[in-house]
Design a protein around this motif. Structure first.
Motif, PDB file in Angstrom:
ATOM      1  N   ALA A 257       0.825  -1.204   0.000  1.00  0.00           N
ATOM      2  CA  ALA A 257       0.000   0.000   0.000  1.00  0.00           C
ATOM      3  C   ALA A 257       0.854   1.247   0.000  1.00  0.00           C
ATOM      4  CB  ALA A 257      -0.919  -0.018   1.216  1.00  0.00           C
ATOM      5  N   GLY A 258       0.392   2.259  -0.734  1.00  0.00           N
ATOM      6  CA  GLY A 258       1.107   3.533  -0.791  1.00  0.00           C
ATOM      7  C   GLY A 258       2.462   3.381  -1.439  1.00  0.00           C
ATOM      8  N   ASP A 259       3.440   4.095  -0.863  1.00  0.00           N
ATOM      9  CA  ASP A 259       4.793   4.066  -1.403  1.00  0.00           C
ATOM     10  C   ASP A 259       5.649   2.997  -0.765  1.00  0.00           C
ATOM     11  OD1 ASP A 259       4.720   7.653  -1.452  1.00  0.00           O
ATOM     12  OD2 ASP A 259       4.249   6.219  -3.057  1.00  0.00           O
ATOM     13  N   ARG A 260       5.044   2.199   0.126  1.00  0.00           N
ATOM     14  CA  ARG A 260       5.843   1.256   0.882  1.00  0.00           C
ATOM     15  C   ARG A 260       6.301   0.105  -0.005  1.00  0.00           C
ATOM     16  NH1 ARG A 260       5.258   0.052   6.949  1.00  0.00           N
ATOM     17  NH2 ARG A 260       6.692  -1.662   7.249  1.00  0.00           N
ATOM     18  N   VAL A 261       7.575  -0.220   0.072  1.00  0.00           N
ATOM     19  CA  VAL A 261       8.140  -1.336  -0.664  1.00  0.00           C
ATOM     20  C   VAL A 261       8.809  -2.256   0.351  1.00  0.00           C
ATOM     21  CG1 VAL A 261       9.814  -2.057  -2.396  1.00  0.00           C
ATOM     22  CG2 VAL A 261       8.493   0.015  -2.751  1.00  0.00           C
ATOM     23  N   GLU A 262       8.460  -3.529   0.325  1.00  0.00           N
ATOM     24  CA  GLU A 262       9.044  -4.467   1.284  1.00  0.00           C
ATOM     25  C   GLU A 262       9.842  -5.512   0.541  1.00  0.00           C
ATOM     26  OE1 GLU A 262       7.194  -4.907   5.164  1.00  0.00           O
ATOM     27  OE2 GLU A 262       5.354  -5.063   4.020  1.00  0.00           O
ATOM     28  N   GLU A 263      10.972  -5.847   1.131  1.00  0.00           N
ATOM     29  CA  GLU A 263      11.934  -6.686   0.474  1.00  0.00           C
ATOM     30  C   GLU A 263      11.748  -8.147   0.848  1.00  0.00           C
ATOM     31  OE1 GLU A 263      16.191  -5.915  -1.226  1.00  0.00           O
ATOM     32  OE2 GLU A 263      15.633  -4.804   0.538  1.00  0.00           O
ATOM     33  N   VAL A 264      11.830  -9.029  -0.132  1.00  0.00           N
ATOM     34  CA  VAL A 264      11.702 -10.460   0.099  1.00  0.00           C
ATOM     35  C   VAL A 264      13.030 -11.115  -0.254  1.00  0.00           C
ATOM     36  CG1 VAL A 264      10.530 -12.568  -0.608  1.00  0.00           C
ATOM     37  CG2 VAL A 264       9.222 -10.464  -0.334  1.00  0.00           C
ATOM     38  N   THR A 265      13.618 -11.792   0.723  1.00  0.00           N
ATOM     39  CA  THR A 265      14.938 -12.392   0.533  1.00  0.00           C
ATOM     40  C   THR A 265      14.871 -13.896   0.354  1.00  0.00           C
ATOM     41  OG1 THR A 265      15.288 -12.761   2.890  1.00  0.00           O
ATOM     42  CG2 THR A 265      15.938 -10.619   2.017  1.00  0.00           C
ATOM     43  N   GLY A 266      13.673 -14.475   0.468  1.00  0.00           N
ATOM     44  CA  GLY A 266      13.565 -15.926   0.429  1.00  0.00           C
ATOM     45  C   GLY A 266      13.724 -16.557   1.789  1.00  0.00           C
ATOM     46  N   ALA A 267      13.619 -15.775   2.868  1.00  0.00           N
ATOM     47  CA  ALA A 267      13.795 -16.302   4.223  1.00  0.00           C
ATOM     48  C   ALA A 267      12.464 -16.632   4.880  1.00  0.00           C
ATOM     49  CB  ALA A 267      14.564 -15.296   5.084  1.00  0.00           C
ATOM     50  N   GLY A 268      11.392 -16.689   4.121  1.00  0.00           N
ATOM     51  CA  GLY A 268      10.086 -16.939   4.708  1.00  0.00           C
ATOM     52  C   GLY A 268       9.500 -18.270   4.287  1.00  0.00           C
ATOM     53  N   ASN A 269       8.927 -19.000   5.261  1.00  0.00           N
ATOM     54  CA  ASN A 269       8.140 -20.193   4.959  1.00  0.00           C
ATOM     55  C   ASN A 269       6.727 -19.750   4.604  1.00  0.00           C
ATOM     56  OD1 ASN A 269       9.808 -21.812   7.638  1.00  0.00           O
ATOM     57  ND2 ASN A 269      10.125 -22.271   5.492  1.00  0.00           N
ATOM     58  N   GLN A 270       6.234 -20.196   3.478  1.00  0.00           N
ATOM     59  CA  GLN A 270       4.907 -19.816   3.005  1.00  0.00           C
ATOM     60  C   GLN A 270       3.941 -20.982   3.192  1.00  0.00           C
ATOM     61  OE1 GLN A 270       4.565 -16.592   1.932  1.00  0.00           O
ATOM     62  NE2 GLN A 270       6.741 -16.379   2.412  1.00  0.00           N
ATOM     63  N   GLY A 271       2.645 -20.682   3.054  1.00  0.00           N
ATOM     64  CA  GLY A 271       1.648 -21.735   3.044  1.00  0.00           C
ATOM     65  C   GLY A 271       0.707 -21.679   4.231  1.00  0.00           C
ATOM     66  N   PRO A 272      -0.375 -22.479   4.182  1.00  0.00           N
ATOM     67  CA  PRO A 272      -1.412 -22.437   5.220  1.00  0.00           C
ATOM     68  C   PRO A 272      -0.991 -23.057   6.541  1.00  0.00           C
ATOM     69  CG  PRO A 272      -1.906 -24.142   3.604  1.00  0.00           C
ATOM     70  CD  PRO A 272      -0.723 -23.386   3.074  1.00  0.00           C
ATOM     71  N   MET A 273       0.223 -23.581   6.602  1.00  0.00           N
ATOM     72  CA  MET A 273       0.718 -24.154   7.854  1.00  0.00           C
ATOM     73  C   MET A 273       1.617 -23.189   8.620  1.00  0.00           C
ATOM     74  SD  MET A 273       2.547 -24.874   5.019  1.00  0.00           S
ATOM     75  CE  MET A 273       1.770 -26.357   4.365  1.00  0.00           C
ATOM     76  N   PHE A 274       1.805 -21.978   8.092  1.00  0.00           N
ATOM     77  CA  PHE A 274       2.734 -21.031   8.701  1.00  0.00           C
ATOM     78  C   PHE A 274       2.120 -19.639   8.837  1.00  0.00           C
ATOM     79  CE2 PHE A 274       5.929 -24.013   6.791  1.00  0.00           C
ATOM     80  CZ  PHE A 274       6.431 -24.478   8.001  1.00  0.00           C
ATOM     81  N   ASP A 275       2.589 -18.919   9.863  1.00  0.00           N
ATOM     82  CA  ASP A 275       2.311 -17.489  10.061  1.00  0.00           C
ATOM     83  C   ASP A 275       0.819 -17.182  10.027  1.00  0.00           C
ATOM     84  OD1 ASP A 275       3.099 -14.852  10.560  1.00  0.00           O
ATOM     85  OD2 ASP A 275       3.174 -14.347   8.423  1.00  0.00           O
ATOM     86  N   GLN A 276       0.058 -18.020  10.687  1.00  0.00           N
ATOM     87  CA  GLN A 276      -1.372 -17.750  10.823  1.00  0.00           C
ATOM     88  C   GLN A 276      -1.602 -16.778  11.983  1.00  0.00           C
ATOM     89  OE1 GLN A 276      -3.638 -19.215   8.482  1.00  0.00           O
ATOM     90  NE2 GLN A 276      -1.609 -19.604   7.609  1.00  0.00           N
ATOM     91  N   ASP A 277      -2.608 -15.948  11.852  1.00  0.00           N
ATOM     92  CA  ASP A 277      -2.830 -14.901  12.848  1.00  0.00           C
ATOM     93  C   ASP A 277      -3.056 -15.459  14.254  1.00  0.00           C
ATOM     94  OD1 ASP A 277      -2.496 -12.995  10.924  1.00  0.00           O
ATOM     95  OD2 ASP A 277      -4.639 -12.597  10.641  1.00  0.00           O
ATOM     96  N   GLY A 278      -3.543 -16.682  14.346  1.00  0.00           N
ATOM     97  CA  GLY A 278      -3.844 -17.264  15.646  1.00  0.00           C
ATOM     98  C   GLY A 278      -2.648 -17.459  16.557  1.00  0.00           C
ATOM     99  N   VAL A 279      -1.425 -17.483  15.991  1.00  0.00           N
ATOM    100  CA  VAL A 279      -0.257 -17.681  16.865  1.00  0.00           C
ATOM    101  C   VAL A 279      -0.086 -16.515  17.835  1.00  0.00           C
ATOM    102  CG1 VAL A 279       0.971 -19.131  15.207  1.00  0.00           C
ATOM    103  CG2 VAL A 279       1.396 -16.660  15.231  1.00  0.00           C
ATOM    104  N   HIS A 280      -0.561 -15.347  17.453  1.00  0.00           N
ATOM    105  CA  HIS A 280      -0.312 -14.168  18.275  1.00  0.00           C
ATOM    106  C   HIS A 280      -1.108 -14.188  19.575  1.00  0.00           C
ATOM    107  CE1 HIS A 280       2.206 -12.550  15.148  1.00  0.00           C
ATOM    108  NE2 HIS A 280       1.271 -12.860  14.273  1.00  0.00           N
ATOM    109  N   GLU A 281      -2.253 -14.837  19.576  1.00  0.00           N
ATOM    110  CA  GLU A 281      -3.012 -15.013  20.814  1.00  0.00           C
ATOM    111  C   GLU A 281      -2.207 -15.858  21.811  1.00  0.00           C
ATOM    112  OE1 GLU A 281      -7.042 -17.348  22.305  1.00  0.00           O
ATOM    113  OE2 GLU A 281      -6.871 -16.728  20.199  1.00  0.00           O
ATOM    114  N   ILE A 282      -1.511 -16.874  21.303  1.00  0.00           N
ATOM    115  CA  ILE A 282      -0.672 -17.720  22.159  1.00  0.00           C
ATOM    116  C   ILE A 282       0.432 -16.894  22.794  1.00  0.00           C
ATOM    117  CG2 ILE A 282       0.926 -19.675  22.171  1.00  0.00           C
ATOM    118  CD1 ILE A 282      -0.703 -20.754  19.733  1.00  0.00           C
TER     119      ILE A 282
END
Length: 581
Positions: A257-282
């Motif tokens: 959004a806007g002028d924001r540019v975010e860099e992707v280095t390949g250090a992220g695990n993708q998919g429905p088994m990762f980084d789901q919002d529910g982890v933050h409640e834990i």
């Protein structure tokens, strides 16, 4: 030859040198089975660690992180936990742990322990009960059991693949399947179950009551899965993005959004088994548990998450205190890319009031002294074997020292992996018949795995097993060339890697660089030039030397430097210097 002297661009404001300890701490990772063996069986243990804590105090680190030492069948080197409240006899006893903690605290070292909440061992009492109880039982609700697809349930419930290779599902004789994002012997827990949540809060209290200073959370981004466990067309690997790193020195940029540019280095695990919002409640619940104890206890996220704005969610004020910056670790030896990821890291962490937590090596990746010696410096193969392209050991070490001096010159916290203070490369010639990493076996050898970065440390050049064990035994063989890297061959030797680390940590502490600020100075494309408080950090990643202004006072250099005829400091390629700003 380029001369450096330019205006500043502020990126990160300095903070207080008296803030919480975890904001600027340098923390040393101990991989217990490979640090020091006190019993003589060739496997490192808690008494061995205790006996070597003086080394860490003399080095100048602030804290120690211990990889798992819990009771375990060791299917994945202890990351398959059978009992979270006991020490595996391989490593000692609870009394040995208490002695280690007492000694560490006596030396002024805090202690962080590993917690593995995504999965248990298949020998954990809960899974033993679940296996015996059968389909539809309450015991199975603590894990992710599902019926299979196909006419007779003969197909896995979805198409997910294990990070270690092969299907992420295993079928029991009674017909049901269970999920394991890692090895078959590491069943995933169901974090929607209240009993699972209550159990781990109690485990936290067990170790907090013993006096630990914090927890590193394994697979912190993987505990909650997307509802319905949907199929996914992507591929999950132990070190996401390795192929990308081999192909290009440029980062892929994603517009937001806007002028924001975010860099992707390949250090992220993708998919429905990762980084789901529910982890933050834990983690908000865990934050409350730690807040009930004094001493600024800390939670550290091992979250392979991108973009950095997603990683910052893990270190919001009511969640964790630190999150490893794997985007920095994954960035190639390329000055513009490093500058971009450092800038983006501060933008993300500053937005939530958290420190940026830098790291270059750990027990899951090829050591940076080897990665930086590859033809594509900084690329991340999943292990290196004797038939693979070999790193340039001398060049890799020169760059590794320069990278470390850059990292330690940045504000924030930093993690060191055991042996990097000795300049250790990976063992890249391990024969297949000694390998133990499940990733090697589950991929049929396609991935060499992580054994090369887990070889027992060399303490004494002229002792059997380089002093790792009183008997000379080592659970993985050490390269003969490691004799020159031994700790006793480097202590007191000016310019050795050990002494360079020790001096860097002393200067970092004296100059309060960890709580400092960062301003970029304009520089050549191959150079990173920044100011942190009263220290100027110049990292020359190029082939051509650069010259600092006359009168620059050298504080520390990662390698040899020279002076021009007018006295100006000349910094050669692949070298970082700290000078008085």
């Amino acid at each position: 030859m380029t001369t450096l002297d330019a205006p500043r661009t502020l990126v990160h404001e300095p903070g207080s040198p008296t803030g919480e300890w975890w904001r600027d701490a340098v923390i040393y990772q101990v991989y217990p089975r490979s640090f020091a063996d006190g019993s003589g069986d060739g496997i490192g243990d808690l008494p061995g660690i205790t006996a070597r804590l003086d080394h860490l105090a003399a080095l100048g680190v602030d804290a120690v992180w211990l990889s798992p030492f819990y009771r375990s069948p060791q299917a994945d080197a202890g990351y398959d936990v059978a009992d979270y409240r006991d020490v595996d006899p391989l490593f000692g006893t609870l009394e040995d742990f208490d002695a280690l903690l007492t000694r560490a605290h006596g030396l002024g070292l805090r202690v962080i322990v590993d917690l593995v909440p995504n999965h248990t061992s298949d020998e954990h009492a809960w899974f033993v009960e679940a296996r015996a109880a059968g389909p539809g039982s309450a015991a199975r609700e603590r894990y992710l059991f599902r019926e299979g697809r196909g006419e007779h349930g003969e197909l896995p419930p979805n198409n997910w693949q294990s990070i270690f290779g092969g299907p992420a599902w295993t079928r029991l004789p009674d017909g049901e399947w269970y999920l394991h994002l890692f090895d078959t012997r590491q069943p995933d827990l169901n974090w929607e179950h209240p009993e699972v949540r209550a159990e781990f809060e109690d485990v936290l209290r067990f170790w907090l009551d013993r006096g630990v200073d914090g927890f590193r959370i394994d697979v912190a981004h993987g505990m909650v899965k997307a509802p319905g466990l949907p199929d996914w067309a992507g591929h999950v690997s132990m070190i996401e993005g390795s192929e990308l790193a081999h192909e290009t020195a440029e980062h892929e940029l994603h517009e937001h959004a806007g002028d924001r540019v975010e860099e992707v280095t390949g250090a992220g695990n993708q998919g429905p088994m990762f980084d789901q919002d529910g982890v933050h409640e834990i983690y908000r619940a865990w934050h409350r548990v730690l807040a009930a104890y004094d001493g600024d206890r800390a939670l550290v996220a091992e979250a392979w998450v991108e973009p950095l704005s997603r990683l910052a969610r893990y270190v919001r004020p009511d969640e964790m205190q630190q999150a490893f910056n794997f985007a920095f670790l994954a960035t190639l030896w390329h000055a513009p890319s490093l500058r971009d990821v450092i800038t983006a890291s501060y933008r993300a962490s500053d937005s939530v009031g958290a420190p940026t937590t830098w790291v270059l090596s750990n027990h899951d990746v090829v050591r940076h002294a080897s990665r930086l010696g590859l033809p594509v410096p900084g690329s991340r193969p999943n292990g290196i074997g004797p038939d693979d392209e070999q790193p340039d050991e001398e060049l890799g070490l020169r760059r590794a020292r320069a990278a470390t001096l850059l990292m330690l010159g940045l504000p924030g916290s930093a993690y060191l992996y055991q042996g990097e203070e000795l300049g250790l490369p990976d063992h890249t010639a391990l024969p297949d018949d000694v390998r133990q990493d499940p990733a090697f076996f589950r991929t049929g050898g396609a991935e060499r795995g992580r054994d090369g970065c887990r070889v027992p440390l060399p303490w004494a050049a002229d002792e059997p097993g380089f002093g790792f064990s009183p008997t000379g035994a080592t659970w993985l063989p050490q390269p003969a060339a490691w004799r020159s890297y031994a700790a006793d061959a480097q202590r007191g030797v000016p310019g050795s890697t050990y002494e360079t680390y020790r001096e860097a940590l002393a200067v970092r502490r004296a100059e309060a660089l960890g709580s400092g600020g960062l301003a970029w100075l304009e520089s050549a494309d191959d150079v990173l030039d920044l100011v942190n408080r009263d220290v100027r950090v110049v990292a020359n990643l190029g082939a051509e030397p650069v010259t600092l202004p006359v009168g620059s006072t050298l504080l520390l250099a990662s390698g040899p430097v020279t002076h021009a005829s007018d006295g100006a400091l000349v910094v050669p390629g692949d070298t970082t210097v700290w000078v008085r700003a």
